[in-house]
Design an enzyme around this catalytic site. Structure first.
Site, PDB file in Angstrom:
ATOM      1  N   GLY A  13       0.815  -1.242   0.254  1.00 37.60           N
ATOM      2  CA  GLY A  13      -0.036  -0.084  -0.034  1.00 37.60           C
ATOM      3  C   GLY A  13       0.989   1.208   0.122  1.00 37.60           C
ATOM      4  O   GLY A  13       1.969   1.429  -0.130  1.00 37.60           O
ATOM      5  N   VAL A  15       1.367   3.303   2.547  1.00 37.19           N
ATOM      6  CA  VAL A  15       2.320   3.792   3.627  1.00 37.19           C
ATOM      7  C   VAL A  15       3.177   2.647   3.298  1.00 37.19           C
ATOM      8  O   VAL A  15       4.442   2.426   3.886  1.00 37.19           O
ATOM      9  CB  VAL A  15       1.248   3.549   4.894  1.00 37.19           C
ATOM     10  CG1 VAL A  15       2.733   4.290   6.192  1.00 37.19           C
ATOM     11  CG2 VAL A  15       0.108   4.763   4.897  1.00 37.19           C
ATOM     12  N   SER A  40      -2.259 -10.524  -3.138  1.00 40.77           N
ATOM     13  CA  SER A  40      -0.733 -10.194  -3.472  1.00 40.77           C
ATOM     14  C   SER A  40       0.496 -11.742  -3.530  1.00 40.77           C
ATOM     15  O   SER A  40       1.319 -11.516  -4.074  1.00 40.77           O
ATOM     16  CB  SER A  40      -0.290  -8.915  -2.516  1.00 40.77           C
ATOM     17  OG  SER A  40      -0.428  -7.898  -2.943  1.00 40.77           O
ATOM     18  N   CYS A 148      -1.679  11.841  11.729  1.00 41.23           N
ATOM     19  CA  CYS A 148      -0.652  12.318  10.507  1.00 41.23           C
ATOM     20  C   CYS A 148      -1.089  14.297  10.964  1.00 41.23           C
ATOM     21  O   CYS A 148       0.476  14.857  10.179  1.00 41.23           O
ATOM     22  CB  CYS A 148      -0.937  12.375   9.261  1.00 41.23           C
ATOM     23  SG  CYS A 148      -2.673  12.231   8.618  1.00 41.23           S
ATOM     24  N   GLY A 178      -2.485  12.037   1.923  1.00 39.78           N
ATOM     25  CA  GLY A 178      -2.682  11.398   3.929  1.00 39.78           C
ATOM     26  C   GLY A 178      -4.153  10.485   3.051  1.00 39.78           C
ATOM     27  O   GLY A 178      -4.425  10.184   3.985  1.00 39.78           O
ATOM     28  N   GLU A 200     -11.534  12.359  11.672  1.00 41.05           N
ATOM     29  CA  GLU A 200     -10.692  12.587  11.524  1.00 41.05           C
ATOM     30  C   GLU A 200      -9.703  13.963  12.747  1.00 41.05           C
ATOM     31  O   GLU A 200      -9.481  14.110  13.387  1.00 41.05           O
ATOM     32  CB  GLU A 200     -10.213  13.084  10.269  1.00 41.05           C
ATOM     33  CG  GLU A 200      -8.506  14.013  10.776  1.00 41.05           C
ATOM     34  CD  GLU A 200      -7.574  13.395  10.162  1.00 41.05           C
ATOM     35  OE1 GLU A 200      -7.345  12.002   9.898  1.00 41.05           O
ATOM     36  OE2 GLU A 200      -6.081  13.435   9.239  1.00 41.05           O
ATOM     37  N   LYS A 203     -10.214  12.075  16.426  1.00 42.33           N
ATOM     38  CA  LYS A 203      -9.062  11.461  16.329  1.00 42.33           C
ATOM     39  C   LYS A 203      -7.681  12.315  16.903  1.00 42.33           C
ATOM     40  O   LYS A 203      -6.580  12.500  18.251  1.00 42.33           O
ATOM     41  CB  LYS A 203      -8.522  10.536  15.205  1.00 42.33           C
ATOM     42  CG  LYS A 203      -8.745   9.595  14.622  1.00 42.33           C
ATOM     43  CD  LYS A 203      -8.341   9.191  13.507  1.00 42.33           C
ATOM     44  CE  LYS A 203      -8.776   9.211  12.394  1.00 42.33           C
ATOM     45  NZ  LYS A 203      -8.235   8.764  11.681  1.00 42.33           N
ATOM     46  N   HIS A 240       0.834  19.218   5.709  1.00 40.84           N
ATOM     47  CA  HIS A 240      -0.084  19.174   6.273  1.00 40.84           C
ATOM     48  C   HIS A 240      -0.049  20.215   7.872  1.00 40.84           C
ATOM     49  O   HIS A 240       1.041  20.457   8.310  1.00 40.84           O
ATOM     50  CB  HIS A 240      -0.870  18.176   7.358  1.00 40.84           C
ATOM     51  CG  HIS A 240      -1.522  17.340   6.741  1.00 40.84           C
ATOM     52  ND1 HIS A 240      -1.688  16.403   5.609  1.00 40.84           N
ATOM     53  CD2 HIS A 240      -2.004  15.749   7.449  1.00 40.84           C
ATOM     54  CE1 HIS A 240      -2.134  15.420   5.713  1.00 40.84           C
ATOM     55  NE2 HIS A 240      -2.423  14.310   6.584  1.00 40.84           N
ATOM     56  N   ASN A 325       3.171  15.060   6.104  1.00 40.52           N
ATOM     57  CA  ASN A 325       2.568  13.944   6.458  1.00 40.52           C
ATOM     58  C   ASN A 325       2.380  11.963   6.442  1.00 40.52           C
ATOM     59  O   ASN A 325       2.237  11.348   7.424  1.00 40.52           O
ATOM     60  CB  ASN A 325       0.632  14.004   6.238  1.00 40.52           C
ATOM     61  CG  ASN A 325       0.809  13.926   4.557  1.00 40.52           C
ATOM     62  OD1 ASN A 325       1.564  15.043   4.068  1.00 40.52           O
ATOM     63  ND2 ASN A 325      -0.141  13.722   3.910  1.00 40.52           N
ATOM     64  N   THR A 326       3.069  11.819   5.632  1.00 44.06           N
ATOM     65  CA  THR A 326       3.787  10.232   4.741  1.00 44.06           C
ATOM     66  C   THR A 326       5.136  10.132   5.675  1.00 44.06           C
ATOM     67  O   THR A 326       5.326   9.024   5.917  1.00 44.06           O
ATOM     68  CB  THR A 326       3.484  10.123   3.657  1.00 44.06           C
ATOM     69  OG1 THR A 326       4.252  11.106   2.519  1.00 44.06           O
ATOM     70  CG2 THR A 326       2.101  10.317   3.030  1.00 44.06           C
TER      71      THR A 326
END
Ligand code: NAP
Length: 348
Positions: A13, A15, A40, A148, A178, A200, A203, A240, A325-326
């Protein structure tokens, strides 16, 4: 030094790919195992994963066979980037089988016995682990990193905790990366702002209180400050931005606050952990910074950039914070967590 073998759950994926990129040539860790869904499993990584990042996946990774996310022959240390719909079961199965799961998923962040770590702010919350193992009967463990946008807010607030945080209002301008891949449809986001990101705001509010909270034996007492978040998706690729108004009980001067941001250092810096930014919170004095396109890649995306500190007529002070963010909000955060754990002897 022989490197520590690591695996990635959800390696195919968005991330997962950031983990592969971030861990490439890591001085302590080497990716030797890749897990994903049964769609996969059995394929080479190159065949299973459509690479979304710049360049190509490292050769050794492209040719590796992806496995199912089931305990068996995976290494002890696993980074998790599995889909939230399956992360609870998968992470618990691996922790139960003795693995150290350093997770990026939301599923266990708010569990009372699971550390929600920002290594510069609450490294002591790792002390929840013995209780977690005792209560759940696990030899392994689960440690998480924040959402994030939460990580950007907490890195801005962490240096201010000494002044007594009373109330916070945080408004985000969140990048499209994100939302993963393919993420938000282009017809929704181009030339537009979307004033809603499901789950969000809750969180950001709860995770911030837990991260800035105090360890009380086998649980964390959340910070008693009111935190209100407004979350918006904007057409920025990475980074972000969070605008923050904050009420502080001890009424510091602007100079005190800038000094608190710039002098903020913690265990990751003291121990010179490989992914730790030299200066985790950096105040930018220019009137129009930080900006995602210009600033987010500095410090390998691992620092928070703050600017525009000024009086707020309602809460006392307001400022802008920016983070990747990543990287600092996903893969880099989890890798720094694992580095902290290694420096504590928790991976021996
Ligand atoms: N995107 C971000 O910036 C970001 C930031 C912070 C946290 N997160 C969190 O990180 C996690 C991953 O997000 P993402 O954006 O990378 O999602 P993604 O691109 O959709 O990737 C999901 C991964 O989970 C795997 N997976 C799906 N179903 C599975 C199953 N039944 N068993 C085992 N593996 C399965 C997928 O494998 P296949 O390829 O085989 O389907 C893929 O590797 C989520 O929990 C998300 O909330 C994301």
């Amino acid at each position: 030094m022989k490197k520590i073998e690591v695996g990635i759950l959800g390696a195919t994926g968005m991330v997962g790919q950031h983990f592969i990129k971030f861990l490439n040539d890591h001085p302590w860790f080497e990716v030797t195992w890749l897990g994903a869904s049964d769609r996969s499993a059995g394929k080479t990584y190159g065949a299973a994963a459509k690479w979304h990042l710049g360049g190509v996946a490292p050769d050794a990774i492209r040719d590796r066979i992806v496995e199912e996310c089931k305990p068996g022959n995976a290494p002890r240390l696993l980074f998790s980037a599995t889909d939230a719909s399956v992360a609870t079961e998968i992470e618990q199965a691996f922790a139960g089988a003795g693995h150290v799961v350093v997770s990026n998923s939301k599923n266990h962040r708010m569990d009372r016995d699971v550390p929600l770590l920002v290594p510069e702010i609450n490294p002591g919350h790792l002390k929840l682990i013995p209780g977690q193992q005792r209560q759940r009967g696990w030899k392994g463990q689960i440690v998480t990193n924040p959402n994030c946008s939460t990580v950007v807010l907490t890195m801005g607030l962490g240096p201010l905790k000494q002044f007594g945080i009373q109330r916070v209002i945080a408004t985000t301008l969140q990048a499209i990366s994100g939302a993963g891949y393919p993420g938000v449809p282009s017809m929704d986001i181009v030339a537009n702002v979307i004033p809603f990101i499901g789950g969000e705001e809750e969180k950001m509010q709860q995770e911030t209180q837990k991260i800035l909270g105090d360890l009380k034996g086998d649980y964390v007492e959340p910070l008693a400050a009111a935190v209100s978040a407004h979350c918006n998706r904007v057409q920025v690729v990475d980074g972000h931005t969070v605008t923050v108004s904050v009420e502080l009980s001890s009424k510091p001067s602007e100079a005190d606050i800038v000094q608190a941001f710039n002098s903020f250092r913690s265990i990751p810096q003291e121990r010179d952990l490989p992914s730790a930014p030299k200066q985790p919170v950096q105040y930018m004095p220019e009137s129009d910074r930080p900006q995602p396109r210009k600033d987010v890649e500095r410090e390998r995306g691992m620092a928070a950039f703050i600017g525009r500190l000024r009086p707020c007529p309602v809460f006392g002070y307001k400022f802008v914070a920016l983070g990747h963010n990543t990287v600092r909000g996903a893969a880099g955060a989890a890798v720094l967590n694992a580095e902290l754990m290694h420096s504590e002897g928790m991976l021996d």
